[in-house]
Every structure is written in C-alpha cells, then in structure tokens.
Design an enzyme around this catalytic site. Structure first.
Site, PDB file in Angstrom:
ATOM      1  CE1 TYR A 173      -3.615  -2.480   0.437  1.00 23.01           C
ATOM      2  CE2 TYR A 173      -4.642  -0.516   1.325  1.00 23.01           C
ATOM      3  CZ  TYR A 173      -4.746  -1.790   0.824  1.00 23.01           C
ATOM      4  OH  TYR A 173      -5.980  -2.370   0.703  1.00 23.01           O
ATOM      5  CE  LYS A 194       1.711 -17.384  -3.518  1.00 24.63           C
ATOM      6  NZ  LYS A 194       0.821 -18.567  -3.613  1.00 24.63           N
ATOM      7  CG  ASP A 217      -2.219 -19.909  -2.230  1.00 18.05           C
ATOM      8  OD1 ASP A 217      -1.653 -19.909  -1.115  1.00 18.05           O
ATOM      9  OD2 ASP A 217      -1.770 -20.531  -3.214  1.00 18.05           O
ATOM     10  CG  ASP A 221      -8.126  -4.554   1.626  1.00 16.39           C
ATOM     11  OD1 ASP A 221      -9.043  -4.090   2.332  1.00 16.39           O
ATOM     12  OD2 ASP A 221      -8.104  -4.460   0.386  1.00 16.39           O
ATOM     13  CG  ASP A 268     -13.710  -6.976   2.369  1.00 19.14           C
ATOM     14  OD1 ASP A 268     -13.461  -6.279   3.387  1.00 19.14           O
ATOM     15  OD2 ASP A 268     -14.153  -6.500   1.310  1.00 19.14           O
TER      16      ASP A 268
HETATM   17  C1  IPM Z   1     -10.337  -1.193   4.250  1.00 19.07           C
HETATM   18  C2  IPM Z   1     -10.638  -0.523   2.933  1.00 19.07           C
HETATM   19  C3  IPM Z   1      -9.496   0.438   2.610  1.00 19.07           C
HETATM   20  C4  IPM Z   1      -8.240  -0.385   2.465  1.00 19.07           C
HETATM   21  C5  IPM Z   1      -9.746   1.337   1.395  1.00 19.07           C
HETATM   22  C6  IPM Z   1     -11.027   2.117   1.496  1.00 19.07           C
HETATM   23  C7  IPM Z   1      -8.589   2.255   1.134  1.00 19.07           C
HETATM   24  O1  IPM Z   1     -10.839  -1.459   1.947  1.00 19.07           O
HETATM   25  O2  IPM Z   1     -10.181  -0.471   5.269  1.00 19.07           O
HETATM   26  O3  IPM Z   1     -10.280  -2.415   4.282  1.00 19.07           O
HETATM   27  O4  IPM Z   1      -7.951  -0.911   1.367  1.00 19.07           O
HETATM   28  O5  IPM Z   1      -7.505  -0.514   3.433  1.00 19.07           O
HETATM   29 MG    MG Z   2     -10.940  -3.464   2.662  1.00 17.64          MG
END
Ligand code: IPM
Ligand code: MG
Length: 360
Positions: free
Chosen positions: A141, A192, A224, A248, A252
C-alpha cells in the site's frame, strides 16, 4: 480530564451510521459521566467537495490532537475518476500513515442470533470468533517506487513495491502475539513465502519472535490456502496476523462468514494505543441516503474505542450487550434480515440500541 473524540463521517452511508454511533456515545457520555468532548471534521469525498483535498490540514491536525477518532467510510462513484493522488481513499490512508496507526484489529465474531444470515452452513460458522491483525501502514500500500510510467516502446507500465522492514514486522508481530496470549493462544501468520522474499523475511521474524511467546502456538499459512481455509473450516483460526494487502482481502472474506460485513467493527492503533475506529465495511454508495444501512458495526466500533483508547471497558461491555439484546429482540436491518423478524432502518436500529442501553 476531558477527552476529545473526533468524528469523521466521510461519504456514502458514513454520515448516517456515524450519527447513530454518536447518539450511543453521547448517551453513555451522559449516563456514565465519561467526560468526553465530541467534535467532527471532513474527510474523503466530502472533504474534496468542500476543500479540494481528501485530508485537509485542519482535519489532520484535529485527528492528531484527538484522544480517539471514529470514522464512517470514504469513497464513492462521484470521485472515482479523479487523480489517484487526491482520491477519497487517500484521506483514510493518509490518516493511517500520518498517525502511524499500524496495528489494525478486525474481529470476526458470529452472533448466535445471526447464524442463519451467513452464506455458510451454520455448523461451519457457529461460535466463530477470529481476530485478524492486519499491518496497516506498510507493505504494498505504501511501498516506493510506485506509479505508472511510459516505457521506451511507448507502452505504459504500472508498478508498486511490496516492502517490509524488520522493525515493521516485529511491531505488528508484538500486537498479534499479545492478542493471541489474551485469547485462544493460537496465532497463524499468513504470507506468500513460497514466492515473495518480503514474506520470507516476515516468516523468519515471526518464528524468531515465537521464542518470546512460548505460550502461543505459532503456525504459518500461504495466503491462497488461508483464503480457502477461511471458507472451508474457519473455526480452526484464533488470531491471524498478516500484511496490509493480504489483510485487506482476508478480512472481507472473514467478515462475510459472520453473515454481514455490516456487523464488524475495527480498531487501528498506534504504538501507544491511540486509535481510529471504523466499521470494516465501505461507504456502500448503492444504499447511501436511503436510511437502510446497518449502524451496528459503527456502534460496535465505539465499544472498541471505549475499550482500547479510553479505558472504559464497562461502557464497552454495555454497548456489546445492548447490540446482542437488540438482535435477541429481532431488530434487523435489511443486510441481516430473515423472515419473520423485525425489519428496521438505520435510525430505528440506533433507537433500539439506545433503548436497550437502559434495559441492561
Ligand atoms: C479497508 C478498505 C481500505 C483499504 C480502502 C477504502 C482504502 O478497503 O479499510 O479495508 O484498502 O484498506
Ligand atoms: Mg478493505
């Protein structure tokens, strides 16, 4: 002494959900005499519209002065086409990086009341309680060099750099090992290392650190495989530690195991425990302004704030109990709704939590 809390509602559903979380915080502030002073500032697309940049100097200064920050969400289609350097997301990334909020805690807990809201079978997810510790201020990032350049043949090439130094790895490792010590004492480091040198170093350092935490069982997993294991048998995990981008993505996936990403709070902490708190979900432009967004992740983020930055664990407990009670009572925003329950909007959900606070 009074503590300053900065609210950064941001974009999309951000203002709606932060309003409800703020009501909850204000109620506890009054009921429990917490002596908190609340203020708010612009970030993300809202800041771009008002000032031309996603993280105005006044916002950054207020954030640095605050004892804790509550953020809604940033971004949306309105700002998708503007220059990468001043996109709404840069407001969030700038806050994380300027304030050195390297330790991101993302719990994925399945509330028993929501077992049927998960897309996975109840027996796979019931009792799920995972903590993802994501490194938040380094990795690909922020690595340099980065950009899009024109090659000699006229073709364009995009490039980013995946880099972690030893200090950064040890710093997040410490957060993760200590978190594991306070929980199930199992830590899985995700990398990885079969392909990327940066994660060969990551793995080596985690192994080295493990010697200082003999009570924690450390394992390693390629990213993975971790993605697959999270949907195959997620209860094998206790604490997961990983870098910025893998974290990240995996957070999710972990969030969805719990039925809705609308339920999950997060904390982003610096080395002293000062932090920014935000729901794990994004700005959900598709439902913004419709009054249907789930405010519970943001309300639960307030609980994390009270616990980690304000040293008010009993106030945090009250919020978590109130959320559990409203779920028991059948209140559901559309994202967690199932037949026969009480479908409510954002404000009604906030009302229900506030009422529940008086009944626990
Ligand atoms: C998160 C989001 C952020 C990230 C974005 C909005 C920049 O997806 O906090 O997980 O990628 O970190
Ligand atoms: Mg995110």
């Amino acid at each position: 002494m009074s503590k300053n809390i900065l609210m950064l509602p941001g974009d999309g559903i951000g203002p709606e959900i932060v309003t409800q979380a703020q009501r909850v915080l204000e109620k506890l502030n009054k009921d429990l005499s917490l002596d908190l002073t609340l203020s708010s500032a612009l970030v993300g697309g809202a800041a771009i519209d008002a000032t031309g940049v996603p993280l105005p100097d006044v916002t950054l200064a207020a954030a640095k002065k605050a004892d804790a920050i509550l953020l809604g969400a940033v971004g949306g289609p309105k700002w998708d086409k503007i220059d990468m350097a001043i996109r709404p997301e840069k407001g969030l990334l700038g806050l994380r990086s300027e304030m050195q909020l390297f330790g991101n805690l993302r719990p994925a807990i399945l509330y028993p009341q929501l077992a049927s809201a998960s897309t996975l079978k109840p027996e796979v997810v019931s009792g799920l309680d995972i903590l993802i510790v994501r490194e938040l201020t380094g990795g690909i990032y922020f690595g340099k060099p980065r950009g899009i350049r024109v090659l000699e043949n006229g073709e364009r090439e995009g490039y980013n750099t995946y880099v972690y130094n030893e200090t950064e790895i040890r710093r997040i490792g410490k957060v993760a090992f200590e978190a594991a010590q306070k929980r199930g004492k199992k830590l899985c480091s995700v990398d990885k290392a079969n392909v990327l040198e940066v994660t060969v170093l990551w793995r080596e350092i985690m192994d080295d650190m493990a010697k200082d935490y003999p009570d924690v069982e450390l394992s390693h997993m390629y990213v993975d495989n971790a993605a697959m294991q999270l949907v195959r048998a997620p209860k094998q995990f206790d604490v997961i530690v990983t870098g910025n981008m893998f974290g990240d993505i995996l957070s999710d996936a972990a969030a969805m195991l719990t039925g809705s990403i609308g339920m999950l709070p997060s904390a982003s902490l610096d080395i002293n425990g000062k932090g920014m708190y935000e729901p794990c979900h994004g700005s959900a432009p598709d439902i913004a302004g419709k009054g249907v967004a789930n405010p519970l992740a943001t309300i639960l983020s307030v609980a994390m704030m009270l616990r980690y930055s304000l040293e008010k664990p009993e106030a945090a407990d009250r919020i978590e109990k109130a959320v559990s009670l409203v779920l028991d009572q059948g209140f559901r925003t559309p994202d967690i709704y199932s037949d026969g329950l009480n479908k409510v909007g954002t404000v009604e959900m906030g009302d229900a939590v506030i009422k529940a606070l008086d009944n626990i």
